[in-house]
Every structure is written in C-alpha cells, then in structure tokens.
Design an enzyme around this catalytic site. Structure first.
Site, mmCIF file in Angstrom:
data_model
loop_
_atom_site.group_PDB
_atom_site.id
_atom_site.type_symbol
_atom_site.label_atom_id
_atom_site.label_comp_id
_atom_site.label_asym_id
_atom_site.label_seq_id
_atom_site.Cartn_x
_atom_site.Cartn_y
_atom_site.Cartn_z
ATOM 1 N N CYS A 195 0.387 -0.831 0.233
ATOM 2 C CA CYS A 195 -0.015 0.148 -0.020
ATOM 3 C C CYS A 195 0.928 1.190 0.299
ATOM 4 C CB CYS A 195 -0.935 -0.013 1.173
ATOM 5 S SG CYS A 195 -2.535 1.738 1.023
ATOM 6 N N CYS A 248 -0.200 5.204 6.955
ATOM 7 C CA CYS A 248 -0.513 4.432 8.702
ATOM 8 C C CYS A 248 0.318 3.588 9.279
ATOM 9 C CB CYS A 248 -2.094 4.319 8.014
ATOM 10 S SG CYS A 248 -3.253 4.660 6.805
ATOM 11 N N CYS A 292 -0.276 -0.296 10.689
ATOM 12 C CA CYS A 292 -1.094 -1.211 9.457
ATOM 13 C C CYS A 292 0.520 -1.717 8.661
ATOM 14 C CB CYS A 292 -2.057 -0.629 8.229
ATOM 15 S SG CYS A 292 -2.621 -1.523 6.565
ATOM 16 N N CYS A 327 -17.418 -9.496 4.041
ATOM 17 C CA CYS A 327 -16.619 -7.808 3.516
ATOM 18 C C CYS A 327 -15.687 -8.441 2.473
ATOM 19 C CB CYS A 327 -16.106 -7.488 4.930
ATOM 20 S SG CYS A 327 -17.380 -7.601 6.119
ATOM 21 N N CYS A 335 -20.104 -6.178 1.657
ATOM 22 C CA CYS A 335 -19.369 -4.928 1.944
ATOM 23 C C CYS A 335 -18.033 -4.558 1.216
ATOM 24 C CB CYS A 335 -19.581 -4.664 3.526
ATOM 25 S SG CYS A 335 -18.400 -3.251 4.559
ATOM 26 N N CYS A 365 -20.268 2.079 6.514
ATOM 27 C CA CYS A 365 -19.987 1.599 8.468
ATOM 28 C C CYS A 365 -18.302 2.100 8.100
ATOM 29 C CB CYS A 365 -19.829 0.207 7.635
ATOM 30 S SG CYS A 365 -18.837 -0.748 8.817
ATOM 31 N N ARG A 381 -19.561 -3.837 16.233
ATOM 32 C CA ARG A 381 -18.603 -5.177 16.063
ATOM 33 C C ARG A 381 -17.351 -4.905 16.461
ATOM 34 N NH1 ARG A 381 -18.626 -4.433 10.897
ATOM 35 N NH2 ARG A 381 -20.973 -5.155 10.323
#
Length: 398
Positions: free
Chosen positions: A65, A69, A72, A109, A142, A202, A272
C-alpha cells in the site's frame, strides 16, 4: 452506580450521553468492570436481543500500500512479514467467501489495500460482487477499498454492494500523528459519499495506539454525528515491522470499557468487535458479546484469528445465538430511516479494518487530558501472521 443507571436510561431512549459521562465510563476501575458490562449489556439486548451477526473478510489484494498509516502491516515501508499478492479473480474471491458463508457468516467484506480504487478497480470489484451474489443469493456484501472518488460509490451500489466501510480510526486532533498521506477530512468525505449513494455506511476506530481517553471519546462522538449503521471497534495488533509495534497499552478490562462506552454513545447501531479481540480480550471475549452484537468469523486481513469453530462455540456457551440470513440486524426505526434515503440494505453494517490503553481509573489533570497509558505485557505470541485462505493454497479458517 448513578452514572450507569443514567447511561442505561439514555441508551434506551437513544439519547446522547455527555462527554463527561463517556469519559467516566473509561475511568471506571477494574473492580467495577462487571457492573459496566452489565449496564451496557441492557442497552445491547434492548436493541439487538441476543443475536450475534457473523461477518467474513476476504482480502482481495494484500500488501504494497502507498499510504503510511502507522498501525497497518500493509503500509508503505512496512517490514512486517505478511502475505503480498495482487487482485484475486472474481471466482477466487467467491470461493473464499463461500468458506465464511458455510461457517455461518451473513455478510462478506471485500477489502483491498491501497489509497483508493481506480475506475478499473471498481469494475473489477463490481464483477466480484456480482459473482458472489450469483452464487450466494442471500449474502450481504460490504466493500472496503479506501478513499472513494465521485461516482464510485454509486457504481458499487449498482453492482450489488450493500455497504461501504471506511474507518475514522482516531480523533481528528491526533489523526496526523498516525497518517500523513491523507487526512481525517478525506476519511469523513468517503463515509459521506457512501451514505449519499445509498450504501450502508460503516465506520469505526482503532483503540490502543497510544491515544488518550479524550481522543477515544472524540472519535466516537464524531462517529455518532456521522451516523453510520455500524461501528467496528478494532484493537491495535502491534505487528513487528510497523511503527506501532511497541504499543502494548490494552488490557482485557480496558477493552471492555471501550466497547461499553461505544455502546452507550451509539446504542442502536451495530457495534462490531473487529481486529485484535483475540490478542487483547483473550479469555474475556465472551463478556464482550454483552456489549457488541457482531464479530468477524475466522481470520483477518493479515493476521490469524481464533478457529471459526471456537467462535461459534463461544457464542453458544455465552448464551447468544448466531443471527440468521433472514433476520434484520438493525432496529426498525433505523431500517425505516435508511429506506427513506434509498438504501438498498435492510441489515446495514459493514466491515472494519483489521490491522489492529491507558492506566485504569486515571483522572484528568489540569490541562484536561488523561495520563499516558501504562505499558502492558507484550503478548507477541498472540500475533500470528495469516498464512492460509485468500492468496494461498491452504484452506481458510471459517
């Protein structure tokens, strides 16, 4: 205690607690944690009964990626030894999803690393959504693909997506401390784009990154204002090879207090328990079911969860039941409100990011901020990199 009685009454009326009340929940002592769980559990049962929604993650594209972040394992510059692979084909993604559905999951998801999808990526994911829905008629899907450009949410909805996930992660005031390649406002914009397109929004948070109690309350109050249908609560998984690898700030009791605070602030929203529950709640996971009404079954994006069979046994042993495909997740008033704005989904919740705190009972100092988190024992033995399922030749955990 009077605080908990007040919060229960407000939760049953969908009334927003004060910031002081939310902070007081986080500041309760370990001696009072069962009282906190019991109080928040009344609110959870009022709106959701004893049903537990099961969700299943399919990591469509892992690693590499360009975003930075800090939490992550897929970030730019990550040295975490995770699986790295490019896009799964639609049939491969559908096969991965089928494993979770066979285990009792109601929602799949679809997650892909990256800043955000290109138009070609949206086409690819749209084909995957259609393939999954053709083979599993009742499944809810999702998507979680990063920052959305104009028109992309609408295209995903047209392809059959029910929801879109994009987490705020932490408070606006501290967001730049964990990410520099995009802004908090970018994240808010994507959640709003999903909602405006008629997708179930979400959005949640990651706890355990060194944030203060005030930061946690700030982000949860911001989520309440955004009004997503579901709020995933991730607990940081401190991956070796990431900047937050040494952040071991959570205890099981701390996690329970955070979940209770989220339930009080967002009483009628699907809460969740997402990434990190096995690492930080550990043997206290069954208590968390009294606070949250949804979990992920099996593994996460880059880390392994406990066995899917163990998840199902935990739910049954705790006196809860798996929510069926024909059951509506959200309370009637939220379903009606969503229908009024053109949402396509009657059971609205999405997925949560899965890369994933303070001393108990601390009080505010003169500046109004809580003390720095006390270091907890580093349980690196509980952080297991995913080596099975999507992107491998091994059977998934479901």
């Amino acid at each position: 205690m009077d605080l908990l009685n007040t919060l229960v009454d407000k939760g049953l009326r969908r009334e927003l607690p004060t910031r002081e009340e939310a902070l007081a929940v986080l500041a309760t002592s370990d001696d009072d944690v069962l009282d906190v769980v019991a109080a928040a559990g009344k609110v959870r049962r009022h709106w959701f009964g004893r049903r537990v929604k099961l969700n299943y993650l399919v990591n469509l594209k892992s690693g590499l990626c360009p975003e930075d972040c800090s939490y992550c394992s897929q970030r730019l510059g990550s040295k975490a030894d995770i699986l790295k692979y490019t896009w799964l084909k639609p049939d491969e993604a559908s096969q991965a999803a089928a494993a979770g559905l066979a285990g009792g999951a109601k929602r799949v998801c679809l997650v892909a690393s990256g800043r955000g999808p290109t138009d070609r990526d949206v086409d690819r994911v749209s084909e995957t959504i259609r393939t999954i829905k053709e083979q599993n008629e009742q499944v809810e899907v999702c998507a979680c693909l990063g920052l959305l450009s104009d028109g992309q949410a609408e295209r995903l909805r047209e392809a059959g997506a029910d929801a879109y996930n994009h987490n705020l992660n932490t408070s606006e005031g501290t967001y730049a401390d964990i990410t520099t390649t995009h802004t908090y406002a970018d994240r808010v914009d994507t959640v709003q784009k999903a909602h405006a397109a008629g997708l179930s929004a979400c959005s949640g948070l990651i706890a355990g990154m060194g944030e203060s109690d005030e930061d946690l309350v700030d982000v949860v109050f911001s989520l309440r204002e955004l009004d997503p249908d579901s709020v995933p609560v991730n607990f940081l998984i401190p991956f070796e090879g990431t900047p937050l690898a040494k952040e071991w700030n959570l205890t099981p009791q701390r996690c329970l207090r955070i979940l209770a605070m989220v339930r009080f602030v967002c009483p009628d929203v699907e809460v969740r328990i997402a990434g990190g529950r096995e690492v930080h709640l550990r043997t206290m996971q069954p208590l968390a079911l009294h606070l949250a009404n949804s979990i992920f079954l099996g593994d996460y994006l880059t880390s392994e969860g406990q066995a899917g069979k163990a998840d199902l046994e935990m739910i049954a042993d705790a006196g809860f039941e798996v929510e069926g495909a024909g059951e509506v997740t959200l309370p009637e008033h939220r379903v009606a409100a969503a229908a009024g704005c053109g949402s396509v989904c009657g059971t609205h919740e999405g997925c949560g990011s899965h890369e994933g705190a303070h001393a108990c009972g601390t009080t505010a100092d003169a500046c109004g901020t809580t003390a720095a988190p006390a270091a907890q024992e580093a349980r690196t033995d509980l952080v297991s990199v995913r080596r099975r399922g999507a992107g491998t030749d091994l059977a998934p955990n479901a």
